[in-house]
Design a protein around this motif. Sequence first.
Motif, mmCIF file in Angstrom:
data_model
loop_
_atom_site.group_PDB
_atom_site.id
_atom_site.type_symbol
_atom_site.label_atom_id
_atom_site.label_comp_id
_atom_site.label_asym_id
_atom_site.label_seq_id
_atom_site.Cartn_x
_atom_site.Cartn_y
_atom_site.Cartn_z
ATOM 1 N N HIS A 86 20.299 -1.304 -29.639
ATOM 2 C CA HIS A 86 21.507 -0.706 -30.208
ATOM 3 C C HIS A 86 21.601 -0.878 -31.725
ATOM 4 O O HIS A 86 22.241 -0.066 -32.404
ATOM 5 C CB HIS A 86 22.756 -1.326 -29.580
ATOM 6 N N ALA B 15 27.866 -6.992 -33.596
ATOM 7 C CA ALA B 15 27.942 -7.150 -32.143
ATOM 8 C C ALA B 15 28.315 -8.575 -31.771
ATOM 9 O O ALA B 15 28.129 -9.512 -32.555
ATOM 10 C CB ALA B 15 26.603 -6.781 -31.501
ATOM 11 N N LEU C 92 30.168 -4.199 -31.084
ATOM 12 C CA LEU C 92 29.588 -4.020 -29.754
ATOM 13 C C LEU C 92 29.675 -5.346 -29.008
ATOM 14 O O LEU C 92 29.416 -6.408 -29.581
ATOM 15 C CB LEU C 92 28.122 -3.582 -29.885
ATOM 16 N N TRP C 93 30.014 -5.292 -27.709
ATOM 17 C CA TRP C 93 30.137 -6.514 -26.909
ATOM 18 C C TRP C 93 29.132 -6.461 -25.762
ATOM 19 O O TRP C 93 29.182 -5.536 -24.937
ATOM 20 C CB TRP C 93 31.569 -6.633 -26.392
ATOM 21 N N GLU D 166 29.080 -4.475 -22.224
ATOM 22 C CA GLU D 166 27.871 -3.945 -21.600
ATOM 23 C C GLU D 166 27.134 -5.139 -21.001
ATOM 24 O O GLU D 166 26.903 -6.130 -21.690
ATOM 25 C CB GLU D 166 26.992 -3.241 -22.634
#
Length: 343
Positions: free
Chosen positions: A99, A135, A161-162, A197
Amino acid sequence: MPDPVGETPAVDHTPLHACYDTVLFDLDGTVYRGSEPVPGAVETVRALRGREVAVRFVTNNASKGPEDVVAHLRAFGIDAEPAEVSTSAQAAATVLANHLSSGSAVLIVGAPALEAEVEAAGLRPVRKADDDVAAVVQGHWTETGWGDLAEACLAIRAGALWVAANVDATLPTERGELPGNGSMVAALRAATGAEPEVAGKPEAPLFTTAAASAGGRRALVVGDRLETDIAGAIAAGLDSLAVLTGVATPATLLAAPATARPRYLAADMSGLATPAEQSLIGPKPGWRVLAGDDALMVSANGSADRLQLLRALCHTAWETGVTAVRAADEQARSALVDLGLAR
């Protein structure tokens, strides 16, 4: 062709392990509970290696690196190499690398082992939230506290982002089930309204990568947790053996959804040495299970094997959707009590 009249059908005594060239073991609750190995673990792994069955260890616990896992296993007398270990920390680092651009800042909520995997993926691990954080990655660690969750909360709310290494609510230990990474994830989910995610089980890559590393063409997954080990095996297109040494119970097995139903069932890892036909979930001689409108009626027919009863119960419950059980005789009642399915 039907068997000739008067002849007894042949029974297949092929041991379960002989049906596969690779076995993928979960660790917590399957091979060990905390600092103690489960019964039969050492002997089972040693026997598989003696029969040239490839062994891999696939864990959702992100608190230990492969070298630490190997040291833990060797302390029990289980020989292993780091290349045989696949962790959810490795999977999380791979997700992040896919990512993010190289050198991106990743806020770590977890153990030094998770931090090392993130760094090895070409990313920059940090412990404080700031405008630079791209993230958040979260894995199990007994040292995680409110301050760690607060930093992650700020970063996630700011749009980072996690990624969660796993969402296992509990962790089996020698003292019983204790809070797992999923419990900490739930706290951040409640505080942020966001959804992570998930990198580890039940996603398929952790299993497919481990099987590929062994060069196996037919792999079997062995685990204690239906929603991760067994569901992950199904997602990866692999057969699975559920064991009763960790999280799974007879009641959860009966209620398991189609996405988390094992092909085989055993008390522990030593079930790999028993005939595959015996461990297979399905109708079993010695027990009669009939489905009514509101319960499965169980009667004994010459057997006292509780596990065979549970295999038969799972088969009928999964076919009919009926999970309540009743005993038609005293022997059946005693067996159901032993399984925790009756009082």
